[in-house]
Design a protein around this motif. Sequence first.
Motif, PDB file in Angstrom:
ATOM      1  N   HIS A 192      59.414  87.646 -67.327  1.00 52.41           N
ATOM      2  CA  HIS A 192      59.314  88.029 -68.734  1.00 52.41           C
ATOM      3  C   HIS A 192      59.072  86.779 -69.570  1.00 52.41           C
ATOM      4  N   VAL A 193      58.105  86.860 -70.480  1.00 53.90           N
ATOM      5  CA  VAL A 193      57.704  85.683 -71.260  1.00 53.90           C
ATOM      6  C   VAL A 193      57.715  85.997 -72.748  1.00 53.90           C
ATOM      7  N   SER A 194      58.341  85.100 -73.525  1.00 57.38           N
ATOM      8  CA  SER A 194      58.262  85.138 -74.987  1.00 57.38           C
ATOM      9  C   SER A 194      58.034  83.706 -75.465  1.00 57.38           C
ATOM     10  N   THR A 195      58.426  83.393 -76.681  1.00 57.71           N
ATOM     11  CA  THR A 195      58.152  82.056 -77.218  1.00 57.71           C
ATOM     12  C   THR A 195      59.242  81.057 -76.849  1.00 57.71           C
ATOM     13  N   GLY A 196      60.442  81.257 -77.385  1.00 60.56           N
ATOM     14  CA  GLY A 196      61.502  80.273 -77.193  1.00 60.56           C
ATOM     15  C   GLY A 196      62.383  80.515 -75.987  1.00 60.56           C
ATOM     16  N   ASN A 197      62.268  81.710 -75.374  1.00 64.37           N
ATOM     17  CA  ASN A 197      63.127  82.106 -74.255  1.00 64.37           C
ATOM     18  C   ASN A 197      64.606  82.057 -74.640  1.00 64.37           C
ATOM     19  N   VAL A 198      64.870  82.479 -75.889  1.00 64.82           N
ATOM     20  CA  VAL A 198      66.263  82.593 -76.336  1.00 64.82           C
ATOM     21  C   VAL A 198      66.560  83.954 -76.965  1.00 64.82           C
TER      22      VAL A 198
END
Length: 215
Positions: free
Chosen positions: A22-28
């Motif tokens: 799973h990928v997003s921007t900040g990984n937070v």
Amino acid sequence: MTALEGRGIAGFDDSTTFRILHVSTGNVCRSPITERLTRHALSDRLGDPLGGGLIVESAGTWGHEGAPMEANAELVLADFGADYSGFVGRELLDEHVIRADLVLTATRDHRAQVISMGHSAGLRTFTLKEFTRLVRAIDPATLPDAHDEGMVERARALVRAAAALRGWLLAPSVDADEVNDPYGAPITFFRSIGDEINQALDPVVTALTGVRARD
């Protein structure tokens, strides 16, 4: 330098595992929520996802390496009864993409960034909502039975079927495949994003495993 072995490197084959990234921007925020909700859903259906060879991870295109999950993201996961403990943020690296069998991103921009990294990622990279839409159109009877042929074979067949449909089943709007970023938003918005992600994941996990969520 010796190239890392993985899905994007010719000749590599690991028939024992299927990695979901799973990928997003900040990984937070988004990708940690999606990672842990996926694990929670798999546990609900299978008891032990690793027993079926399914591995779930996450990373960020501008990942806060070593950072904890956002506090509101933890609260969202707690609402679902999912485990948020021990999470550590990661920056997306080539090796993560190389080893992934399925990459699910929060937005189309993230999808484009993953594909631009190469490693033959195009046919196995989708936004989460895009993959959900495609999966809903796939007849589960056309997929390998998880009990007879294994969960990994079923999951790989699902990705191939979704990739084949992508050019035929288009999004109803430009924003239909996006999961908005809740970073810095109040808990109410985080919870709406959590609900959105959970609803998108349900048919995906059902298709991957062949097992519906328990009532």
